[in-house]
Design a protein around this motif. Structure first.
Motif: not given
Length: 353
Positions: A32-36, A105-109
């Motif tokens: 999920s972090i790598l998809k931010q 996390y929101a995508p733009n975190y």
């Protein structure tokens, strides 16, 4: 604060994740972090693994082989503070962002962390600490977590507050903050983030919260786990206060004073009967406030929680108060080191304080 230009191979941002025994969560967290939404600056992801023995390490090794942005390092200390310090020492970025395996996390975190840090010029920035439960007990714990009654009016739990706070969830720092204020306190099993933010503010720095930085923390799923977690928070808060000679906020003292009065007033009444009326007043007032807070919270979060919320609120307050009093006994009265019960995390992870 402005980022200086770096070579193309040097990341400007280092994302840190302390973890231990997270085989069920760590891969989803990292993916999920790598998809931010990618920040303009390049970034790396450093996982400080607390010597996991449940298969987490094998997952981390596979992920790091798939993506060169991922680095795995050892955290022999096996707790959050030692993991953070190991990761900070290894970080190459000019900006440090802490993330957690039990938070979504929101995508733009990441983007918003960097923007708010740049705009505010603060020493540490973060978003509000918002809980999102799954199941009736967990949802009730999450609802109470956002209630002013549950957390003593802490602004860090207000999802709409923007401005200066005494502490912030997770965190985003310029790396030079750690050169100025030192590393995280590795004695603290809990409350190391509160202590570090207190250290920053005592030295003239600023902690800034913005609702643009959005994330959702997954709380404990049982009353037993919640009680143990907050006993540990209260216990280690005593050590933080002892180190700094005063609390960051008076709200940290209230649960301990409340529990002490509930215990001591009946004993005093054995020699001075009117104390029992004072005890009844304290318990009655707390019961009334608990009921009103439960009704108010259930009205906002769902009436299905009304029967659970009074117990959840009591768990928060009594657990913290009992832990605080035990911390006073161990650290102040008998001056003994922390007991084993308070050094083991209440969730099998070293990912959050």
């Amino acid at each position: 604060m402005m980022l200086t230009s770096l070579s193309p191979t040097t990341p400007a941002v280092s994302i840190l994740i302390p973890c231990r025994n997270e085989k069920d969560h760590i891969e989803g967290c990292i993916r999920s972090i790598l998809k931010q939404q990618a920040p303009e600056e390049s970034y790396e992801v450093i996982i400080a693994d607390g010597m996991s023995d449940d298969g987490t390490r094998e997952i981390l090794q596979r992920l790091s082989e798939e993506d060169p942005r991922i680095r795995v390092i050892d955290n022999p200390g096996r707790i959050v503070s030692t993991g953070l310090n190991e990761a900070i020492s290894s970080a190459r970025g000019r900006i440090i962002i802490r993330m957690d395996a039990h938070t979504s996390y929101a995508p733009n975190y990441i983007q918003e962390c960097i923007k708010v840090l740049t705009e505010s010029g603060a020493d540490n920035v973060g978003g509000p600490w918002v809980a999102k439960g799954a199941g009736k007990i967990s949802c009730a714990i999450a609802a109470a977590f956002q209630s002013p009654f549950g957390v003593g009016g802490a602004r860090g739990h207000d999802p709409n507050f923007e401005g200066i706070v005494d502490t912030v969830y997770l965190g985003c720092w310029p790396k030079d903050v750690f050169a100025k204020h030192g590393p995280f306190d590795e004695e603290l099993v809990r409350n190391q983030d509160d202590e570090y933010n207190l250290r920053i503010t005592r030295n003239g720095g600023r902690i800034y919260q913005s609702p643009r930085i959005r994330s959702w923390y997954r709380p404990r799923g049982s009353l037993r786990a919640l009680f143990r977690q907050y006993m540990q928070y209260g216990y280690w808060k005593v050590r933080v206060i002892q180190k700094h000679k005063l609390p960051a906020s008076l709200r940290h003292l209230i649960p301990g004073c409340f529990v002490l009065s509930v215990i001591c007033l009946p004993l005093i009444a054995l020699g001075w009967f009117p104390a029992i009326w004072a005890w009844g007043g304290v318990v009655g007032l707390y019961g009334l406030l608990n009921l009103l807070a439960s009704i108010s919270t259930a009205r906002q979060k769902g009436w299905g929680l009304i029967w659970v919320l009074p117990i959840v609120f009591a768990c928060y307050h009594f657990a913290y108060g009992v832990g605080f009093l035990r911390g006073i006994w161990d650290f102040v009265v008998i001056r003994k080191g922390p007991q084993e019960f308070f050094t083991k995390l209440s969730r099998q992870t070293a990912s959050h304080s």
